[in-house]
Scaffold this active site. Structure first.
Site, short mmCIF file in Angstrom:
data_model
loop_
_atom_site.label_atom_id
_atom_site.label_comp_id
_atom_site.label_asym_id
_atom_site.label_seq_id
_atom_site.Cartn_x
_atom_site.Cartn_y
_atom_site.Cartn_z
N GLU A 1 0.85 -1.20 0.00
CA GLU A 1 0.00 0.00 0.00
C GLU A 1 0.88 1.24 0.00
O GLU A 1 1.87 1.31 0.74
CB GLU A 1 -0.94 -0.01 1.21
CG GLU A 1 -1.76 1.24 1.41
CD GLU A 1 -2.60 1.60 0.20
OE1 GLU A 1 -2.58 2.79 -0.18
OE2 GLU A 1 -3.26 0.70 -0.38
N ASN B 1 5.66 1.85 -3.14
CA ASN B 1 5.07 2.07 -4.45
C ASN B 1 5.31 0.81 -5.26
O ASN B 1 6.45 0.49 -5.62
CB ASN B 1 5.74 3.28 -5.10
CG ASN B 1 5.20 3.61 -6.48
OD1 ASN B 1 4.44 2.84 -7.06
ND2 ASN B 1 5.60 4.75 -7.01
N ASP C 1 -7.04 2.60 -8.01
CA ASP C 1 -7.42 3.96 -8.37
C ASP C 1 -7.59 4.06 -9.89
O ASP C 1 -6.67 3.69 -10.64
CB ASP C 1 -6.35 4.96 -7.93
CG ASP C 1 -6.46 5.31 -6.46
OD1 ASP C 1 -7.51 5.00 -5.86
OD2 ASP C 1 -5.50 5.89 -5.91
N ASP D 1 -14.77 -2.02 -10.39
CA ASP D 1 -16.14 -1.63 -10.70
C ASP D 1 -16.17 -0.61 -11.84
O ASP D 1 -17.24 -0.13 -12.21
CB ASP D 1 -16.85 -1.08 -9.46
CG ASP D 1 -16.07 0.03 -8.77
OD1 ASP D 1 -14.94 0.32 -9.19
OD2 ASP D 1 -16.59 0.59 -7.79
#
Length: 215
Positions: free
Chosen positions: A68, A95, A121, A157
């Protein structure tokens, strides 16, 4: 067990910012896990880490590593893991786009057997596309260290994000898509993410795909 405070952080972090360009150092795996030679499940972009927290309890004969980029979430997740006494779970602040190679190169051959990238993201603007986590270089890093027969599970999604992720794995000859349809109707794993559950409860679609390393 006492409850941990809810850490508030920025939802979006630019992985190309200067502070995130230093790669993570290799881990001493024998200090991270009580049984370091168990198969490893890598969750890229684990957020608060609840998915791998549950997976580590459901599958105690696997080790789990959550990556994360938002450090406060990693600190919180590792505190929660310690409270539960889980020795097959670890979270790392890094990262993923510049840290996979130094991290995974120190693993014993064949240990990495499963990778998940779930609801990353989206970075909607075209000019921000390079900030999305699934870049060709990341796909190649996974191909270099994932065991033959190991799998990569992707879901989002946002259909355009899922399509882009699939296109990048499909373009790498080390991977083959599993199944004949465009999307999987069910999650093949025993635990759903919070985002997945929320999306489905709203009656909205989740776009899922599974890739296997074949060479």
């Amino acid at each position: 067990m006492s409850a941990l405070p809810f850490v508030r952080v920025r939802q979006h972090v630019n992985p190309l910012a200067q502070k995130y360009l230093t790669p993570a150092n290799p881990l001493e795996w024998e200090k991270v896990y009580s049984s370091p030679h168990q198969p490893l499940h890598l969750d890229i972009g684990c957020a608060r880490g609840r998915f791998v927290l549950q997976m580590a309890q459901v599958e105690p004969r696997w080790n789990f590593l959550g990556l994360e980029i938002r450090e406060p979430l990693v600190i919180e997740a590792n505190q929660f893991r310690s409270q539960l006494g889980l020795s097959n779970l670890h979270y790392l602040y890094c990262n993923a786009n510049n840290s996979l190679q130094p991290l995974l190169s120190s693993l014993p051959t064949g240990i990495l057997q499963r990778v998940t990238i779930q609801f990353p993201d989206p970075w909607f603007k075209t000019r921000h596309a390079k900030r999305r986590v699934v870049q060709p270089e990341l796909v190649q890093d996974i191909a270099n260290y994932l065991a033959v027969g190991g799998v990569v599970f992707l879901q989002s999604d946002m259909e355009f994000v899922a399509v882009e992720m699939c296109d990048r794995f499909a373009a790498n000859p080390a991977f083959k898509k599993v199944g004949s349809g465009e999307w999987l109707s069910e999650n093949p794993l025993p635990v759903a993410t919070e985002r997945e559950t929320t999306t489905q409860n709203r009656g909205e679609p989740v776009y899922r795909a599974l890739f296997e390393r074949i060479s």
